[in-house]
Design a protein around this motif. Structure first.
Motif, PDB file in Angstrom:
ATOM      1  N   ASP A  72      -7.253  -2.170   1.528  1.00 27.15           N
ATOM      2  CA  ASP A  72      -6.906  -1.665   0.197  1.00 27.15           C
ATOM      3  C   ASP A  72      -6.074  -2.680  -0.595  1.00 27.15           C
ATOM      4  O   ASP A  72      -6.284  -2.859  -1.795  1.00 27.15           O
TER       5      ASP A  72
ATOM      6  N   SER B  32     -14.092  -3.453  -1.890  1.00 24.84           N
ATOM      7  CA  SER B  32     -13.760  -3.128  -0.500  1.00 24.84           C
ATOM      8  C   SER B  32     -14.613  -3.934   0.467  1.00 24.84           C
ATOM      9  O   SER B  32     -14.128  -4.414   1.493  1.00 24.84           O
TER      10      SER B  32
ATOM     11  N   THR C  64       0.877  -1.164   0.000  1.00 32.65           N
ATOM     12  CA  THR C  64       0.000   0.000   0.000  1.00 32.65           C
ATOM     13  C   THR C  64       0.916   1.215   0.000  1.00 32.65           C
ATOM     14  O   THR C  64       1.824   1.304   0.821  1.00 32.65           O
TER      15      THR C  64
END
Length: 135
Positions: free
Chosen positions: A120, A96, A30
């Motif tokens: 994420d 999500s 991420t």
């Protein structure tokens, strides 16, 4: 060569990648949007990437969501910076929610389940798996 997928957000971008044979999708990292291009430049030096897949945010009525303008800017930046790597958009609705459900079912503790970076990254994995099934 690998396929790389992105779950774009204005605070962080979840990244997933296939293995070189394009069989398995794995969460990679991420990264903050301001650091993504430097990150990708370093990554593609040692890991050839065949294609970028970017989650396309849509509302239930199939219209672009509010974040679509940011995603479009990210796609344009990818195309400009990496002109030899094609960029493909893929509907990211529910990724999500699916990622959160996956984390909840994994038996992780509450703190881990609330880790937005993990959500994420897993969203990017789901997006990449969807693309692999689609192709």
């Amino acid at each position: 060569m690998r396929i790389m997928a992105f779950d774009y957000g204005t605070k962080r971008i979840g990244i997933a990648v296939t293995d070189p044979m394009q069989i398995i999708a794995t969460g990679l990292d991420t990264v903050h949007p301001l650091k993504i291009i430097d990150y990708l430049k370093k990554y593609v030096l040692t890991n050839p990437v065949e294609r970028f897949i970017v989650g396309e945010p849509k509302q239930m009525n199939n219209m672009p969501s509010q974040s679509a303008i940011h995603v479009k800017g990210f796609v344009n930046l990818l195309k400009k910076t990496f002109p030899d790597i094609p960029v493909q958009m893929l509907d990211e609705r529910f990724t999500s929610k699916m990622a959160s459900a996956t984390i909840a079912q994994s038996g992780m503790n509450r703190k881990a389940r609330q880790n937005k970076e993990l959500v994420d990254t897993i969203s990017a994995v789901i997006l990449l798996q969807n693309w692999m099934e689609y192709k």
